[in-house]
Every structure is written in structure tokens, then in C-alpha cells.
Design a protein around this motif. Structure first.
Motif, PDB file in Angstrom:
ATOM      1  N   GLU A  59       0.854  -1.183   0.000  1.00 45.01           N
ATOM      2  CA  GLU A  59       0.000   0.000   0.000  1.00 45.01           C
ATOM      3  C   GLU A  59       0.888   1.230   0.000  1.00 45.01           C
ATOM      4  OE1 GLU A  59      -3.911   2.060   1.983  1.00 45.01           O
ATOM      5  OE2 GLU A  59      -3.051   0.313   2.986  1.00 45.01           O
ATOM      6  N   GLU A  60       0.437   2.262  -0.728  1.00 47.28           N
ATOM      7  CA  GLU A  60       1.136   3.545  -0.681  1.00 47.28           C
ATOM      8  C   GLU A  60       0.749   4.211   0.641  1.00 47.28           C
ATOM      9  OE1 GLU A  60       3.562   5.654  -0.861  1.00 47.28           O
ATOM     10  OE2 GLU A  60       3.534   5.664  -3.053  1.00 47.28           O
ATOM     11  N   ILE A  61       1.530   3.894   1.669  1.00 46.98           N
ATOM     12  CA  ILE A  61       1.381   4.395   3.028  1.00 46.98           C
ATOM     13  C   ILE A  61       2.791   4.514   3.581  1.00 46.98           C
ATOM     14  CG2 ILE A  61       1.143   2.020   3.917  1.00 46.98           C
ATOM     15  CD1 ILE A  61      -0.577   3.010   6.166  1.00 46.98           C
ATOM     16  N   ASN A  62       3.008   5.434   4.488  1.00 40.73           N
ATOM     17  CA  ASN A  62       4.341   5.593   5.100  1.00 40.73           C
ATOM     18  C   ASN A  62       5.426   5.955   4.081  1.00 40.73           C
ATOM     19  OD1 ASN A  62       3.220   4.544   7.567  1.00 40.73           O
ATOM     20  ND2 ASN A  62       3.666   2.465   6.866  1.00 40.73           N
ATOM     21  N   HIS A  63       5.032   6.578   2.945  1.00 45.57           N
ATOM     22  CA  HIS A  63       5.964   6.826   1.834  1.00 45.57           C
ATOM     23  C   HIS A  63       6.656   5.530   1.414  1.00 45.57           C
ATOM     24  CE1 HIS A  63       5.460  11.203   2.290  1.00 45.57           C
ATOM     25  NE2 HIS A  63       5.899  11.236   1.044  1.00 45.57           N
ATOM     26  N   GLY A 262      -5.830  -1.516   0.079  1.00 47.13           N
ATOM     27  CA  GLY A 262      -5.827  -0.560   1.161  1.00 47.13           C
ATOM     28  C   GLY A 262      -6.688   0.668   0.932  1.00 47.13           C
ATOM     29  N   CYS A 263      -6.678   1.410   2.012  1.00 43.14           N
ATOM     30  CA  CYS A 263      -7.443   2.655   2.060  1.00 43.14           C
ATOM     31  C   CYS A 263      -7.000   3.622   0.977  1.00 43.14           C
ATOM     32  CB  CYS A 263      -7.290   3.290   3.438  1.00 43.14           C
ATOM     33  SG  CYS A 263      -7.949   2.298   4.792  1.00 43.14           S
ATOM     34  N   TYR A 264      -5.772   3.480   0.521  1.00 42.05           N
ATOM     35  CA  TYR A 264      -5.258   4.315  -0.563  1.00 42.05           C
ATOM     36  C   TYR A 264      -6.124   4.198  -1.810  1.00 42.05           C
ATOM     37  CZ  TYR A 264      -1.762   5.972  -3.999  1.00 42.05           C
ATOM     38  OH  TYR A 264      -1.080   6.627  -4.990  1.00 42.05           O
ATOM     39  N   VAL A 265      -6.694   3.020  -2.039  1.00 41.11           N
ATOM     40  CA  VAL A 265      -7.569   2.804  -3.198  1.00 41.11           C
ATOM     41  C   VAL A 265      -8.857   3.608  -3.051  1.00 41.11           C
ATOM     42  CG1 VAL A 265      -8.981   1.089  -4.392  1.00 41.11           C
ATOM     43  CG2 VAL A 265      -6.645   0.528  -3.726  1.00 41.11           C
ATOM     44  N   ASP A 313       8.145  -9.289 -12.269  1.00 40.58           N
ATOM     45  CA  ASP A 313       9.557  -9.384 -11.876  1.00 40.58           C
ATOM     46  C   ASP A 313       9.749 -10.260 -10.644  1.00 40.58           C
ATOM     47  OD1 ASP A 313      10.246  -7.766 -13.971  1.00 40.58           O
ATOM     48  OD2 ASP A 313      10.498  -5.949 -12.771  1.00 40.58           O
ATOM     49  N   LEU A 314       8.779 -10.248  -9.748  1.00 48.56           N
ATOM     50  CA  LEU A 314       8.850 -11.053  -8.521  1.00 48.56           C
ATOM     51  C   LEU A 314       8.341 -12.476  -8.729  1.00 48.56           C
ATOM     52  CD1 LEU A 314       7.548  -8.430  -5.920  1.00 48.56           C
ATOM     53  CD2 LEU A 314       9.888  -9.309  -6.064  1.00 48.56           C
ATOM     54  N   GLY A 315       7.738 -12.745  -9.879  1.00 50.01           N
ATOM     55  CA  GLY A 315       7.112 -14.044 -10.078  1.00 50.01           C
ATOM     56  C   GLY A 315       5.887 -14.219  -9.214  1.00 50.01           C
ATOM     57  N   ALA A 316       5.203 -13.105  -8.931  1.00 49.36           N
ATOM     58  CA  ALA A 316       4.039 -13.102  -8.041  1.00 49.36           C
ATOM     59  C   ALA A 316       2.783 -12.766  -8.837  1.00 49.36           C
ATOM     60  CB  ALA A 316       4.234 -12.079  -6.916  1.00 49.36           C
ATOM     61  N   ALA A 317       1.687 -13.412  -8.515  1.00 45.06           N
ATOM     62  CA  ALA A 317       0.426 -13.138  -9.190  1.00 45.06           C
ATOM     63  C   ALA A 317      -0.095 -11.767  -8.766  1.00 45.06           C
ATOM     64  CB  ALA A 317      -0.607 -14.208  -8.845  1.00 45.06           C
ATOM     65  N   PRO A 318      -0.426 -10.880  -9.714  1.00 47.08           N
ATOM     66  CA  PRO A 318      -0.977  -9.580  -9.326  1.00 47.08           C
ATOM     67  C   PRO A 318      -2.397  -9.711  -8.794  1.00 47.08           C
ATOM     68  CG  PRO A 318      -0.941  -9.798 -11.718  1.00 47.08           C
ATOM     69  CD  PRO A 318      -0.252 -11.012 -11.169  1.00 47.08           C
ATOM     70  N   VAL A 319      -2.671  -9.009  -7.704  1.00 46.42           N
ATOM     71  CA  VAL A 319      -4.023  -8.928  -7.139  1.00 46.42           C
ATOM     72  C   VAL A 319      -4.403  -7.453  -7.165  1.00 46.42           C
ATOM     73  CG1 VAL A 319      -5.511  -9.397  -5.168  1.00 46.42           C
ATOM     74  CG2 VAL A 319      -3.581 -10.923  -5.662  1.00 46.42           C
ATOM     75  N   TRP A 320      -5.230  -7.074  -8.097  1.00 45.42           N
ATOM     76  CA  TRP A 320      -5.570  -5.688  -8.396  1.00 45.42           C
ATOM     77  C   TRP A 320      -6.798  -5.281  -7.590  1.00 45.42           C
ATOM     78  CZ3 TRP A 320      -5.264  -0.924  -9.422  1.00 45.42           C
ATOM     79  CH2 TRP A 320      -6.034  -0.200 -10.334  1.00 45.42           C
ATOM     80  N   VAL A 321      -6.617  -4.330  -6.678  1.00 39.36           N
ATOM     81  CA  VAL A 321      -7.714  -3.840  -5.840  1.00 39.36           C
ATOM     82  C   VAL A 321      -8.295  -2.594  -6.497  1.00 39.36           C
ATOM     83  CG1 VAL A 321      -8.419  -3.096  -3.536  1.00 39.36           C
ATOM     84  CG2 VAL A 321      -6.503  -4.703  -3.809  1.00 39.36           C
ATOM     85  N   ILE A 322      -9.556  -2.655  -6.867  1.00 41.40           N
ATOM     86  CA  ILE A 322     -10.175  -1.548  -7.604  1.00 41.40           C
ATOM     87  C   ILE A 322     -11.133  -0.771  -6.700  1.00 41.40           C
ATOM     88  CG2 ILE A 322      -9.972  -2.689  -9.840  1.00 41.40           C
ATOM     89  CD1 ILE A 322     -12.981  -3.407  -9.599  1.00 41.40           C
ATOM     90  N   GLU A 459      -4.764  -8.855   5.096  1.00 40.95           N
ATOM     91  CA  GLU A 459      -4.105  -7.956   6.038  1.00 40.95           C
ATOM     92  C   GLU A 459      -4.154  -8.580   7.430  1.00 40.95           C
ATOM     93  OE1 GLU A 459      -5.314  -3.812   5.856  1.00 40.95           O
ATOM     94  OE2 GLU A 459      -5.993  -4.052   3.769  1.00 40.95           O
ATOM     95  N   TYR A 460      -2.973  -8.863   7.990  1.00 42.92           N
ATOM     96  CA  TYR A 460      -2.904  -9.333   9.369  1.00 42.92           C
ATOM     97  C   TYR A 460      -1.687  -8.707  10.024  1.00 42.92           C
ATOM     98  CZ  TYR A 460       1.071 -12.318   8.222  1.00 42.92           C
ATOM     99  OH  TYR A 460       2.309 -12.753   7.832  1.00 42.92           O
ATOM    100  N   ALA A 461      -1.785  -8.442  11.317  1.00 38.71           N
ATOM    101  CA  ALA A 461      -0.632  -7.959  12.083  1.00 38.71           C
ATOM    102  C   ALA A 461      -1.048  -7.795  13.538  1.00 38.71           C
ATOM    103  CB  ALA A 461      -0.108  -6.636  11.550  1.00 38.71           C
ATOM    104  N   VAL A 462      -0.084  -7.996  14.429  1.00 34.59           N
ATOM    105  CA  VAL A 462      -0.226  -7.551  15.819  1.00 34.59           C
ATOM    106  C   VAL A 462       0.101  -6.065  15.834  1.00 34.59           C
ATOM    107  CG1 VAL A 462       0.718  -7.735  18.146  1.00 34.59           C
ATOM    108  CG2 VAL A 462       0.353  -9.792  16.782  1.00 34.59           C
ATOM    109  N   TRP A 463      -0.677  -5.292  16.576  1.00 33.85           N
ATOM    110  CA  TRP A 463      -0.397  -3.862  16.621  1.00 33.85           C
ATOM    111  C   TRP A 463      -0.610  -3.321  18.022  1.00 33.85           C
ATOM    112  CZ3 TRP A 463      -4.493   0.068  14.537  1.00 33.85           C
ATOM    113  CH2 TRP A 463      -5.774  -0.273  14.998  1.00 33.85           C
ATOM    114  N   GLN A 464      -0.531  -2.010  18.142  1.00 35.75           N
ATOM    115  CA  GLN A 464      -0.661  -1.264  19.386  1.00 35.75           C
ATOM    116  C   GLN A 464       0.455  -1.647  20.360  1.00 35.75           C
ATOM    117  OE1 GLN A 464      -4.903  -1.774  20.277  1.00 35.75           O
ATOM    118  NE2 GLN A 464      -5.372   0.016  19.050  1.00 35.75           N
TER     119      GLN A 464
END
Length: 660
Positions: A59-63, A262-265, A313-322, A459-464
Motif C-alpha cells: 500500500e502507498e502508506i508511510n511513503h 488498502g485505504c489508498y484505493v 519481476d517477482l514471479g508473483a500473481a498480481p491482485v488488483w484492488v479496484i 491484512e494481518y498484524a499484531v499492533w498497538q
């Protein structure tokens, strides 16, 4: 008293004396806790894990992109970030000289229709009256440019003047006192009376992590600049991405790339949402936009085409969020959604259409005549329950399926424990939570329905507080969660951590997997945790069971094959608790023998569960590999408290492992 009883008495007495003289309040002799881990490695019990199980989410977040993986060094290169009402703010551009010697401002004279702002520089001093270094303007990039000795940098810019010009262009240190590379734009009035594209290759003769690009002159007069780009000549696979950061990503062996948010979309408002048609074609003609969710400007040099190229380039399948006509504040009525649906169809044609199709020809003109492989699209992000989402979703779903039946479509609505009221190939699941809750979620999908759409944990992560800026504690809980996803990979087909990147100068969200600045980077424990799972996608899952009084263990096993055709049984164990564990590992069903010589164990732990990595100590919490000399189908191992351990057993090339 016989000898045996007297000996026991002496030992107990000695221990009592030790406890007393050591001034212990309580003397406790504590043995390690024990557990038994059984692994069924038989071919009949094995199950293939989806090829796409573990990937990445950008995601385009945090520069993360602008000033991050996209290696453009000039910030606000087109002078559009201040808006199209002039005069406008040109930050971070700044003048060299003072208001008497130089006057700088914006006007609407750009040669590019979609980004009309250009920079006007007026020098008010002649050679004899100018400062020795001249007057002009400089750009410090994104918190300083990383200029490396011996490296090449490609400079492209557009210049115009009504008079002859003599402009010095240089890469310098932060205050301009040290020149690292230099060239000159010298042209007659007739050569630059119209906008003229100028290109240079600059080679640095010194290094700085806080450099800048500057334009200076000692000649009185006016000149204009527009679309100033400076990029390293050495980028990831030659496609404009920062090589060191993308190498870290590639080391994860991601099987898919979800982008661009992400929210950027969505955008806070729709007029500030990412628009793919504004982020393709020549970079000079891309208008850029202000991302109002994460509150910064992007020139959109990193656009739809570049994401597709990166996936390849990464050999990864693109997942396009519209965007499905919904932002954080707006919702397009389903009756008016048709143009948005057509926009989505056009985006697919851009990626997959032939080189002579309307949008495929645009892709071909950008240097990629062959279609990209796009088979996954998410219709919106976190929009379930918002006004018009279901109605809009169905319009997108049926239109896309009608034109592209093989496209896998992802709904924002969670189908875990419930039945969807609309068709979908996948449902999106997000979880941000505490470490203890994340650990407990290792069994979250155990009772999930096995029919209907598959799960995409995008999206998964431990936070706070548990996560800090990236703690060992967070990574252990996440590791246990991923072990649960491996076990449930018959229903969970894709998973990715979030966020992936953070520029240390702009922490909009914490924690993140990879931290960087202009020159350096490091992985948080959550990044290193993911390396334990890089062989999982497409591997064979082997059932495991744990018998123990401890509830702080999670374990899984896979059989996988390396690029050199060597086979391994990887057993992963998370010890989320504070007790050392003596574990008996018992493997049955292997049709190949274990080669102790090629086996190893890898442990990630630290003295404090809240330990983090940093620029000053980037390897404080990282996996450490060592030989596993007792590798066998029956092993007694010691697993440290608060640790993530893998046992990689090398297998002989025979039997079912060789048939994977």
C-alpha cells in the motif's frame, strides 16, 4: 540409616544450605516442561498447500512507494504538489541565494496538459554580482538523496527560456558545499525558446546519504523548469524499483502481490482516490494526486503498469484492488455505477488485452507488448456494509465474469461463520489485534465452512502496545497465526502481512515489516518471521499433533523441494510462553531417510520478548541457523521460551517427497 538413604539426605541437606546461603526467599527446583510432537509424513495424509498461500500486500502508506521502493529521487518533480492555483507551494524545493538575487515561483506554462504547473526561476544578478556558487534552486528529495560514489544517475528535465541559458546542474551534499557530480546546460535562446527535453547521465565521485539536486546560474535572466526526474541507473531488474528494498521482498518468495491498497484505493473522498488511467503512460504526463487518507502527494510514477511489471519481476500473481465507487466519505449510487464498471473492464484490457486492442495498445506502447497475467481482482477495500456496496459489487461481479470468466473476484464481506448473500470466489479477511488474541486465532479457521468462497487473509498484524515498532512478541503471535493458516490451507488460499514498508521519516502506521530511510533498511521480527514460511506455498502439508500441559505451543510440518531438487521436511514450532520446553519429535510415514549432514535448525528469539530491531542494531532479533546433528525421525529437542524454531530435515531423493 543405610548408605542410600544417607546419600539422599546429604544431597537434600546440601541443596538446603545452598538455598539458605544464597538468601533465596523460596527455593524451587524447576524442570523444563515437556511435550510430544507427532508428525504424519505419509503420502496418504499429505495435502498440497495452494501455490498462492503466502504473498505480499503493498500500500502507498508511510511513503512506501514515493520516496520508497520507487527509486525517483526528486520529490514534487512536476511542481504539482501545491495545486494548480498559482503561485503555489513548491516544497521541498528551496532557493539558493536570497530574495534579492533570485525570485522563484510557479505559473501555468507547462507543456503538459494534465499537469500544467511549471517553475519560473528569475536570476537578478550578473556574473560579477552573483555569489560565487551562483543562485538558483535545489531539491533535497525525500529526506535527503542517497548518492553513492561510482554510481550512475539518470537526469531528465524540461527547460525553457527567452534568452540563452548557462545553468550548472549538480549533485551535492546537504548544504551544497561538496559537489559529487556536475554537468551544464548551455544553450542559445533559439535552442530553448520552446520547452526542450534535456537528459544527462551523472556519475558520483563521492557519497552522501543526505544529498540534493541543484540548479544554479550566474547569468541574469529567466528560465523555466518542469518535470525534473533523477533516478539511479541501477534499479531492480531495470524497471525503476529500489534494488535493496526489492531484494528484501524477493527473499520472501511472495506468490502474489496485492496492490495498490488498502485505504489508498478508496481515498477519504473519491476525488482523491487512486485512478489507474492517471497513472499510466509517459511519466511526464501523469498528473499525480494527493492521497488524502495518508496525507501526502504522489507523482504516480509508480502506477498501474509498474505494479503489474513488479508482479512479473517477482514471479508473483498480481491482485488488483479496484475502487467500486466508494470512499471513506462517498458512495456512488448503484444506478450511476456503470462508468466505474467500464473503467474496471478497461483496466483488465490494459493488463490482458492484445497489443492491438484499445487499452492493450497503451500497455504495448509502454514497452510490454505481451499481456500480463491478471487473474485476481478485489472489488473495493473494507467497504462491506457501506451504502451501495452490495449493489455496486454485483454490477462489477457480473460484468467482469461475463467478459473474463476466469477472473477470481474477491468480496470485502467476511464469510467466516456466515453465508454470503452474493457470489464470490474469495472473501477478504483482515485482523489487527493484540499478541495474545493473534496467538489464539491460530485456530480461527478450524471450524470455517469448507464449501463456498475461499478465504484471503489480505491484512494481518499484531499492533498497538504489544507491537511497538516491531517486537519479538508480535512476530511469535503472527507465526502461530500463520501456522494455523497452513493447517487450514484447504480453505485459506492467500495471506499477507500489512503494512509491508515504512519510511522511518514518515511513520503513518506502526508496526511494519521493513523499515528504511534514503540509504539503509532493516527487517522487523515480523519480516524475519515470514521467511520461515517462504517454502510453504505449493508444498505438502503434513498433519501434526501436540501432547503437552502447555497451551503456549503451535506447530506445523511441510515437505518441500528446493530449486536444486533437494527435499526437506520442515517442522516449525512456536513457543509463545516463558517456559523452556523439552519436546520429543516423532515422525512417521516418511518414505525417505533423513540425512543429518544436510539438516539444520533455525531459531529466532531474544532476551526480552519486547526487543526490536533498529538501524543501529538491525540484527538484534533475527533467525540464527545451525547444524542439526541429531536429525532423525525420532528427536529430543529443547525449544527456548518465547521463540520460533524450525527443524529442516534433509531427505534422501526417493519416495513421495521426490514426486511432489
Amino acid at each position: 540409616m543405610d548408605f542410600k538413604r544417607r546419600s539422599q539426605f546429604v544431597v537434600i541437606y546440601a541443596l538446603l544450605v545452598i538455598c539458605i546461603t544464597a538468601n533465596y526467599g523460596v527455593c524451587e527446583l524447576k524442570a523444563n516442561k515437556t511435550a510430544t510432537l507427532t508428525v504424519d509424513a505419509s503420502s496418504q495424509s499429505g495435502r498440497k498447500i495452494p501455490d498462492t498461500l503466502f504473498g505480499i500486500f503493498f500500500e502507498e502508506i508511510n511513503h512506501a512507494g514515493a520516496g520508497g521502493i520507487w527509486s525517483e529521487l526528486v520529490r514534487n518533480r512536476g511542481f504539482e504538489a501545491g495545486g494548480q492555483n498559482t503561485p503555489s507551494d513548491i516544497s521541498p524545493w528551496a532557493i539558493i541565494g536570497n530574495e534579492t538575487t533570485v525570485l522563484v515561483g510557479t505559473d501555468l506554462t507547462s507543456p503538459f496538459k494534465r499537469n500544467p504547473v511549471a517553475l519560473r526561476v528569475q536570476s537578478n544578478c550578473d556574473a560579477g554580482a552573483c555569489p560565487s556558487a551562483g543562485v538558483g534552486i535545489y531539491n533535497p528529495g525525500f529526506w535527503g538523496m542517497n548518492i553513492e560514489n561510482g554510481k550512475g544517475y539518470k537526469l531528465i528535465l524540461y527547460v525553457k527560456s527567452l534568452d540563452s541559458v548557462d545553468i550548472n546542474v549538480s549533485l551535492t551534499n546537504s548544504d551544497g558545499s561538496q559537489t559529487l557530480a556536475t554537468t551544464n546546460i548551455a544553450a542559445s535562446a533559439s535552442d530553448v525558446s520552446n520547452w526542450t527535453k534535456v537528459q544527462f547521465e551523472l556519475f558520483a565521485t563521492g557519497s552522501t546519504t543526505n544529498g540534493r539536486l541543484q540548479f544554479t546560474t550566474k547569468k541574469k535572466g529567466v528560465f523555466w523548469l518542469d518535470q525534473v526526474s533523477l533516478m539511479p541507473m541501477d534499479t531492480y531488474k531495470g524497471h525503476g524499483f529500489r534494488k535493496d528494498l526489492l531484494s528484501m521482498v524477493a527473499d520472501l518468495k511472495p506468490r502474489f502481490l496485492r496492490f495498490p491498497g488498502g485505504c489508498y484505493v478508496e481515498g477519504e473522498r473519491l476525488w482523491n482516490a487512486f485512478r489507474w488511467t492517471a497513472a499510466i503512460g509517459p511519466w511526464e504526463e501523469r498528473p499525480g494526486h494527493f492521497g488524502d487518507v495518508w496525507n501526502y502527494w504522489t507523482d504516480d510514477g509508480l502506477g498501474y503498469f509498474e505494479f503489474l511489471q513488479l508482479s512479473e519481476d517477482l514471479g508473483a500473481a498480481p491482485v488488483w484492488v479496484i475502487n467500486n465507487g466508494i470512499s471513506h466519505q462517498d458512495s456512488v449510487n448503484t444506478a450511476n455505477i456503470a462508468p466505474w464498471v467500464q473503467d474496471a473492464l478497461n483496466s483488465i484490457e490494459f493488463a490482458r488485452g492484445s497489443a492491438d486492442s484499445t487499452w492493450g495498445s497503451v500497455r504495448a506502447s509502454m514497452g510490454h507488448p505481451e499481456p500480463f497475467t491478471l487473474k485476481y481482482m478485489a472489488i473495493g477495500n473494507e467497504d462491506c456494509g457501506k451504502n451501495y456496496y452490495t449493489g455496486n459489487y454485483l454490477k462489477f461481479y457480473y460484468a467482469i465474469k461475463n467478459a473474463y470468466p476466469d477472473m477470481n473476484l474477491i468480496t470485502n464481506c467476511n464469510a467466516l461463520g456466515t453465508t454470503l448473500d452474493h457470489p464470490a470466489d474469495y472473501y477478504d479477511f483482515h485482523t489487527y489485534t493484540t499478541a495474545s488474541n493473534m496467538f489464539s486465532q491460530k485456530g480461527l479457521f478450524n471450524s470455517a465452512r469448507r464449501s463456498g468462497p475461499k478465504a484471503f487473509v489480505s491484512e494481518y498484524a499484531v499492533w498497538q502496545s504489544d507491537a511497538g515498532k516491531g517486537t519479538l512478541l508480535a512476530s511469535l503471535a503472527e507465526a502461530a497465526f500463520l501456522i494455523g493458516l497452513e493447517k487450514n490451507s484447504d480453505i485459506v488460499e492467500m495471506a499477507s502481512y500489512a503494512p509491508l514498508f515504512v519510511n522511518n521519516n514518515d511513520r503513518r502506521w506502526t508496526p511494519d515489516a521493513i523499515v528504511f530511510n534514503s540509504a539503509n533498511m532493516y527487517g522487523t521480527p515480523s519480516y524475519w518471521m515470514q521467511q520461515y514460511f517462504r517454502e510453504s506455498s505449493g508444498a505438502i502439508f503434513n498433519p501434526t499433533s501436540i501432547q503437552s500441559d502447555s497451551s503456549s505451543l503451535a506447530a506445523s510440518a511441510i515437505t518441500w523441494k528446493s530449486s536444486d531438487n533437494s527435499s526437506y521436511l520442515k517442522i516449525k514450532i512456536v513457543n509463545f510462553g516463558s517456559d523452556t520446553m523439552n519436546i520429543k519429535i516423532s515422525v512417521s510415514g516418511l518414505s525417505s531417510s533423513v540425512n543429518a549432514l544436510g539438516s539444520s535448525t533455525t531459531v529466532m528469539t531474544s532476551s526480552n520478548v519486547m526487543d526490536e530491531n533498529s538501524f543501529s542494531n538491525s540484527t538484534k532479533v533475527v533467525p540464527v541457523q545451525s547444524a542439526l546433528t541429531n536429525a532423525n525421525t525420532q528427536m529430543n529437542v529443547v525449544v527456548q521460551p518465547h521463540s520460533f524454531t524450525s527443524f529442516d530435515l534433509a531427505l534422501a531423493k526417493s519416495g513421495y517427497a521426490a514426486d511432489m
